[in-house]
Design a protein around this motif. Sequence first.
Motif, PDB file in Angstrom:
ATOM      1  N   PHE A 225      44.969  62.007  59.282  1.00  0.00           N
ATOM      2  CA  PHE A 225      46.364  61.619  59.145  1.00  0.00           C
ATOM      3  C   PHE A 225      46.910  62.065  57.795  1.00  0.00           C
TER       4      PHE A 225
ATOM      5  N   TYR B 184      50.028  60.969  55.196  1.00  0.00           N
ATOM      6  CA  TYR B 184      51.047  59.994  54.847  1.00  0.00           C
ATOM      7  C   TYR B 184      51.854  60.531  53.669  1.00  0.00           C
TER       8      TYR B 184
ATOM      9  N   GLN C 247      54.235  59.211  50.477  1.00  0.00           N
ATOM     10  CA  GLN C 247      54.534  58.021  49.692  1.00  0.00           C
ATOM     11  C   GLN C 247      55.503  58.389  48.582  1.00  0.00           C
TER      12      GLN C 247
ATOM     13  N   GLY D 164      57.017  54.148  44.181  1.00  0.00           N
ATOM     14  CA  GLY D 164      57.361  52.741  44.298  1.00  0.00           C
ATOM     15  C   GLY D 164      57.446  52.221  45.720  1.00  0.00           C
ATOM     16  N   LYS D 165      57.174  53.081  46.694  1.00  0.00           N
ATOM     17  CA  LYS D 165      57.266  52.681  48.103  1.00  0.00           C
ATOM     18  C   LYS D 165      55.899  52.701  48.756  1.00  0.00           C
ATOM     19  N   SER D 166      55.831  52.227  49.995  1.00  0.00           N
ATOM     20  CA  SER D 166      54.576  52.208  50.723  1.00  0.00           C
ATOM     21  C   SER D 166      54.385  53.531  51.478  1.00  0.00           C
ATOM     22  N   PRO D 167      53.156  53.862  51.860  1.00  0.00           N
ATOM     23  CA  PRO D 167      52.908  55.113  52.593  1.00  0.00           C
ATOM     24  C   PRO D 167      53.548  55.087  53.978  1.00  0.00           C
TER      25      PRO D 167
ATOM     26  N   LEU E 223      53.523  57.258  57.657  1.00  0.00           N
ATOM     27  CA  LEU E 223      52.813  58.253  58.449  1.00  0.00           C
ATOM     28  C   LEU E 223      53.746  59.405  58.819  1.00  0.00           C
TER      29      LEU E 223
ATOM     30  N   LEU F 291      49.290  61.674  50.989  1.00  0.00           N
ATOM     31  CA  LEU F 291      47.951  61.124  51.112  1.00  0.00           C
ATOM     32  C   LEU F 291      47.297  61.622  52.386  1.00  0.00           C
TER      33      LEU F 291
ATOM     34  N   LEU G 227      40.475  53.398  57.485  1.00  0.00           N
ATOM     35  CA  LEU G 227      40.657  54.787  57.079  1.00  0.00           C
ATOM     36  C   LEU G 227      40.154  54.980  55.652  1.00  0.00           C
TER      37      LEU G 227
ATOM     38  N   PHE H 238      41.038  57.090  52.364  1.00  0.00           N
ATOM     39  CA  PHE H 238      42.182  57.827  51.819  1.00  0.00           C
ATOM     40  C   PHE H 238      41.761  58.698  50.635  1.00  0.00           C
ATOM     41  N   GLY H 239      42.377  59.887  50.542  1.00  0.00           N
ATOM     42  CA  GLY H 239      42.296  60.647  49.318  1.00  0.00           C
ATOM     43  C   GLY H 239      43.243  60.049  48.288  1.00  0.00           C
ATOM     44  N   LYS H 240      43.162  60.534  47.061  1.00  0.00           N
ATOM     45  CA  LYS H 240      44.003  59.988  45.993  1.00  0.00           C
ATOM     46  C   LYS H 240      45.411  60.547  46.015  1.00  0.00           C
TER      47      LYS H 240
END
Lengths: 112, 112
Positions: free
Chosen positions: B34, B36, B38, B41-44, B46, B88, B100, B102-104
């Motif tokens: 997947f 994502y 971001q 200041g916000k959420s990821p 998809l 991400l 999941l 996640f990469g950085k």
Amino acid sequence: DGGITQSPKYLFRKEGQNVTLSCEQNLNHDAMYWYRQDPGQGLRLIYYSQIVNDFQKGDIAEGYSVSREKKESFPLTVTSAQKNPTAFYLCASKDREGQPQHFGDGTRLSIL
Amino acid sequence: QKEVEQNSGPLSVPEGAIASLNCTYSDRGSQSFFWYRQYSGKSPELIMSIYSNGDKEDGRFTAQLNKASQYVSLLIRDSQPSDSATYLCAVNANQAGTALIFGKGTTLSVSS
């Protein structure tokens, strides 16, 4: 509208205090997750739950606790044992295996 | 330790160019991948899911998966300043009931 609701948006913790972050979803998802994100860093898994009344520790569970008494709710408590709680906390849920996770808007926690 | 690696960036491209973001993963048995987005200041959020080798296109976005090389990429065509964000990469570990990985993230900056 279906989605994941996190509250509050901002939270401040005093020394020695426990605080609870709320996460509610109306997507009928079985699996729910809590992540922590520090500035410039990736997401680190705190706890996750696949079904009601069951949850597992993630990579950084120390100083945190959770409960899963209802399918819709997965609250996270940041205890006084967590010495560096300042971060952006994200709750996510997933429908079934192999599907993507969807995130709430997050809670930003700071120390007073 | 299962890992997902991404170049942190920043990746800078001019408006209208193609942005190419790359991700490698360590678990050869991973099945779901997947991307994502971001915003600060916000959420990821998809933006792409891919499950089979090859390309998957959705508007200006193309995800590419090569399981033999353990490599997944995201191409953004006709990049816009509104695409400036952190991207991400997330991989489903080959184990039922896990979260999941996640990469950085890679920070993309599109200049007008």
